[in-house]
Design a protein around this motif. Sequence first.
Motif, PDB file in Angstrom:
ATOM      1  N   THR A 144       0.843  -1.204   0.000  1.00 31.80           N
ATOM      2  CA  THR A 144       0.000   0.000   0.000  1.00 31.80           C
ATOM      3  C   THR A 144       0.872   1.245   0.000  1.00 31.80           C
ATOM      4  N   ALA A 159      -2.673   4.043  -3.335  1.00 33.30           N
ATOM      5  CA  ALA A 159      -2.680   2.896  -4.277  1.00 33.30           C
ATOM      6  C   ALA A 159      -2.390   1.609  -3.527  1.00 33.30           C
ATOM      7  N   GLN A 160      -2.905   0.482  -4.072  1.00 30.96           N
ATOM      8  CA  GLN A 160      -2.616  -0.830  -3.495  1.00 30.96           C
ATOM      9  C   GLN A 160      -2.411  -1.830  -4.633  1.00 30.96           C
ATOM     10  N   GLN A 161      -1.624  -2.856  -4.332  1.00 34.12           N
ATOM     11  CA  GLN A 161      -1.367  -3.922  -5.315  1.00 34.12           C
ATOM     12  C   GLN A 161      -1.393  -5.243  -4.546  1.00 34.12           C
ATOM     13  N   ALA A 182       5.074  -5.795  -6.176  1.00 32.33           N
ATOM     14  CA  ALA A 182       4.183  -4.694  -5.757  1.00 32.33           C
ATOM     15  C   ALA A 182       4.943  -3.404  -5.436  1.00 32.33           C
ATOM     16  N   GLU A 183       5.790  -3.443  -4.409  1.00 38.70           N
ATOM     17  CA  GLU A 183       6.400  -2.190  -3.923  1.00 38.70           C
ATOM     18  C   GLU A 183       7.163  -1.437  -5.011  1.00 38.70           C
ATOM     19  N   LYS A 185       6.921  -1.384  -8.062  1.00 34.07           N
ATOM     20  CA  LYS A 185       6.127  -0.820  -9.170  1.00 34.07           C
ATOM     21  C   LYS A 185       5.213   0.302  -8.654  1.00 34.07           C
ATOM     22  N   LEU A 186       4.592  -0.023  -7.509  1.00 30.21           N
ATOM     23  CA  LEU A 186       3.549   0.861  -6.961  1.00 30.21           C
ATOM     24  C   LEU A 186       4.111   2.212  -6.526  1.00 30.21           C
ATOM     25  N   GLN A 189       4.923   4.636  -9.401  1.00 31.78           N
ATOM     26  CA  GLN A 189       3.675   5.097 -10.042  1.00 31.78           C
ATOM     27  C   GLN A 189       2.977   6.138  -9.151  1.00 31.78           C
TER      28      GLN A 189
END
Length: 200
Positions: A144, A159-161, A182-183, A185-186, A189
């Motif tokens: 998150t 944002a969350q993945q 996740a981390e 990339k998120l 962005q």
Amino acid sequence: MLKKRIAVLVSGGGTNLAALLEAEKSGVISSGHIVLVVSDRPRAYALERAQAAGVKTCLLDKKALGGQQEFELQLQKLLDEECIHLIVLAGFLSILSSGFTRRYEKRIINIHPSLIPAFCGPGYYGLKVHEEALKRGVKLSGATVHFVNEIADGGEIIAQQTVPVSPGDTPQSLQQRIMEQAEWKLLPQAVEEVCRAIND
Ligand code: GRF
């Protein structure tokens, strides 16, 4: 449009910082420019990553400075001198005081290695987050990005993945997958999105 000036606060290995530096190089982050990396402890490999990338670094050794309050005073001076628009916490382990976070409403973001509100809050950092997720038996975890306020991991979610938990996962294998999928990339962005939204 002038690029927003970004400071990244670190405490450890700096893999999230590496992802941010890579994202700036590749153009994923185009509305901001990382101009400063600050660590609260001396042996953070993140500082070496920043130096290798030619980014200005500063060590504000919280222990040597005598604690959080002095650390924040020095940090404040530095951020003002560098005309910073956005502060990114990337593996940063100190809890910023409400006095500090209130000065930077919607200008500090953090990456947390779980799907908030699960497995977050005081004491939930590093491997502990993944140990608790595995203990609970969740099938999905993730990361998150959220704004930072006075409540640990309590600010508005940006944002969350999600990342699947595999049978036989250890805290280390789950942490690695969440960082990779996740981390890393998120966070870039989210940094780009927030920089675009800042119209100082
Ligand atoms: C990792 O546990 C990551 O999930 C969290 O901080 C830790 C180290 O990050 N955000 P980094 O490698 O120092 O960026």
